[in-house]
Write a protein that holds these residues in place. Structure first.
Motif, short mmCIF file in Angstrom:
data_model
loop_
_atom_site.label_atom_id
_atom_site.label_comp_id
_atom_site.label_asym_id
_atom_site.label_seq_id
_atom_site.Cartn_x
_atom_site.Cartn_y
_atom_site.Cartn_z
N GLY A 1 28.21 -55.40 39.40
CA GLY A 1 27.85 -55.63 38.01
C GLY A 1 27.96 -54.36 37.19
O GLY A 1 28.46 -54.38 36.05
N PHE A 2 27.50 -53.25 37.76
CA PHE A 2 27.57 -51.98 37.05
C PHE A 2 29.02 -51.56 36.82
O PHE A 2 29.38 -51.08 35.73
CB PHE A 2 26.82 -50.89 37.81
CG PHE A 2 26.77 -49.59 37.06
CD1 PHE A 2 25.97 -49.46 35.93
CD2 PHE A 2 27.51 -48.49 37.48
CE1 PHE A 2 25.92 -48.27 35.22
CE2 PHE A 2 27.47 -47.31 36.77
CZ PHE A 2 26.67 -47.19 35.64
N LYS A 3 29.85 -51.76 37.83
CA LYS A 3 31.27 -51.40 37.69
C LYS A 3 31.93 -52.21 36.59
O LYS A 3 32.68 -51.67 35.76
CB LYS A 3 31.99 -51.63 39.02
CG LYS A 3 33.46 -51.22 39.01
CD LYS A 3 34.10 -51.42 40.35
CE LYS A 3 35.58 -51.04 40.32
NZ LYS A 3 36.21 -51.26 41.66
N LEU A 4 31.65 -53.51 36.56
CA LEU A 4 32.21 -54.36 35.50
C LEU A 4 31.73 -53.91 34.12
O LEU A 4 32.50 -53.86 33.16
CB LEU A 4 31.82 -55.82 35.74
CG LEU A 4 32.50 -56.54 36.90
CD1 LEU A 4 31.88 -57.91 37.13
CD2 LEU A 4 34.00 -56.68 36.64
N GLY A 5 30.44 -53.58 34.02
CA GLY A 5 29.89 -53.11 32.75
C GLY A 5 30.49 -51.77 32.34
O GLY A 5 30.76 -51.53 31.15
N ALA A 6 30.71 -50.90 33.32
CA ALA A 6 31.30 -49.59 33.03
C ALA A 6 32.73 -49.75 32.52
O ALA A 6 33.15 -49.05 31.59
CB ALA A 6 31.28 -48.72 34.28
N ILE A 7 33.48 -50.65 33.12
CA ILE A 7 34.86 -50.91 32.67
C ILE A 7 34.84 -51.46 31.25
O ILE A 7 35.60 -51.03 30.38
CB ILE A 7 35.56 -51.88 33.63
CG1 ILE A 7 35.80 -51.20 34.98
CG2 ILE A 7 36.88 -52.38 33.04
CD1 ILE A 7 36.28 -52.15 36.07
N GLU A 8 33.94 -52.42 31.01
CA GLU A 8 33.85 -53.05 29.69
C GLU A 8 33.52 -52.03 28.60
O GLU A 8 34.09 -52.07 27.50
CB GLU A 8 32.79 -54.15 29.72
CG GLU A 8 32.59 -54.86 28.39
CD GLU A 8 31.48 -55.91 28.46
OE1 GLU A 8 31.01 -56.33 27.39
OE2 GLU A 8 31.08 -56.29 29.59
N HIS A 9 32.63 -51.10 28.91
CA HIS A 9 32.18 -50.13 27.90
C HIS A 9 32.87 -48.77 28.03
O HIS A 9 32.48 -47.81 27.36
CB HIS A 9 30.66 -49.96 27.98
CG HIS A 9 29.90 -51.21 27.66
ND1 HIS A 9 29.92 -51.79 26.41
CD2 HIS A 9 29.11 -52.01 28.43
CE1 HIS A 9 29.16 -52.88 26.42
NE2 HIS A 9 28.66 -53.03 27.63
N LYS A 10 33.85 -48.71 28.94
CA LYS A 10 34.65 -47.49 29.12
C LYS A 10 33.80 -46.28 29.53
O LYS A 10 34.02 -45.15 29.08
CB LYS A 10 35.46 -47.19 27.85
CG LYS A 10 36.46 -48.27 27.49
CD LYS A 10 37.25 -47.92 26.24
CE LYS A 10 38.37 -48.93 25.98
NZ LYS A 10 37.92 -50.32 25.86
N LEU A 11 32.84 -46.52 30.40
CA LEU A 11 32.06 -45.43 30.97
C LEU A 11 32.85 -44.80 32.12
O LEU A 11 33.61 -45.49 32.80
CB LEU A 11 30.71 -45.93 31.50
CG LEU A 11 29.84 -46.76 30.56
CD1 LEU A 11 28.54 -47.13 31.26
CD2 LEU A 11 29.57 -46.03 29.26
#
Length: 294
Positions: free
Chosen positions: A169-179
């Motif tokens: 979940g964190f990886k998907l969120g990081a990709i989405e927000h370009k972290l």
């Protein structure tokens, strides 16, 4: 005649013990916890105990001490005792299959709490949406630091569904927000390991400005590591433990993705009660999450 009377007394005593054991088994549920050396699971146990008392059940709670072999021995013990249902919080989502299959072979229904099982037959899984929680953590970091966030992730115990799902979940969120995820390494949901792992990672990742720890225990270790390194880091935990929330209020943690462990335990007992009464129990029972922040 004397020997006959003694034999009759022994027979009556044996029958009485059988009836007592039978009654005990009818009213007994069991909970096998991965470890009670973690405030989250202690709170989950307390929620289960309160609900069991409310519904009139005796609840046996056994600690697996994060050891799959101990977990299997615990379930073997419960099968011998003849409990009516087992609530299990797995030490490992793969290894727990042996314990679950043992319960299956004795027709004892099993429900998983917080962490799922990859094999074996379970009636229901009661947990927060860990993947959604991981995405919430990434979204929170983005809101505070923007796309320039450079994050270190402290992972939980490899092989557990909670660590895998929170990480995904964190990886998907990081990709989405370009972290930018600079590093991601297990610290086994443990405070001391969280401290040591982050200290080492900060040496080679000096430009890190955020940490996502997959539970509050590791997040609290991360706070100490940041202090020792003299760094200001945005640290986000997961679980919403009492100490984690207190550290948010003290502005030592930026946030914790709060589960409701007491409710997870209570819903486990409540679902077992429904099952034993012949009622339908959902295969997945979600428990809401919320972000607690400064």
């Amino acid at each position: 005649m004397k020997f006959l009377n003694m034999a009759m007394k022994a027979s009556v005593l044996s029958l009485s013990l059988t009836l007592v054991n039978s009654a005990f088994a009818q009213d007994t549920l069991a909970m096998v916890v991965s470890t009670l050396n973690n405030p989250f699971f202690v709170t989950m146990k307390e929620g289960a105990e309160a609900k069991a008392q409310e519904l009139g059940y005796r609840l046996i709670v056994l600690d697996s001490q994060n050891d799959p072999s101990k977990e299997l021995a615990n379930v073997e013990d419960l099968v011998v005792r003849g409990v009516k249902a087992i609530l299990i919080n797995p030490t490992d989502s793969d290894a727990v299959a042996n314990a679950i299959r043992l319960a299956n072979s004795s027709n004892i229904p099993v429900m998983t709490l917080d962490r799922g099982a990859n094999n074996g037959k379970t009636v229901s899984h009661i947990a927060s949406d860990n993947m959604a929680g991981g995405k919430l953590a990434a979204e929170f970091i983005f809101q505070r630091l923007g796309a320039d966030a450079k994050v270190i992730q402290l992972e939980g115990i490899a092989g557990t569904s909670a660590a895998r799902e929170r990480g995904e979940g964190f990886k998907l969120g990081a990709i989405e927000h370009k972290l930018t995820i600079l590093a991601s390494q297990p610290a086994d949901f443990d405070r001391t390991k969280g401290l040591n792992v982050l200290e080492n990672l900060l040496i080679s990742n000096r430009d890190a400005n955020a940490v996502f720890a997959q539970n509050d225990e590791m997040a609290l270790g991360a706070v100490r590591a940041a202090q020792a390194a003299g760094k200001s880091l945005l640290i986000v935990g997961f679980d919403g433990t009492e100490e984690g929330i207190a550290m948010v209020k003290r502005k030592r943690l930026a946030a914790t993705i709060a589960q409701q462990p007491e409710l997870i335990g209570a819903l486990g007992v409540e679902s077992a009660d429904k099952l034993l009464k012949g009622q339908t129990v959902e295969a997945f029972i979600p428990v809401p999450l919320k972000v607690i922040s400064q």
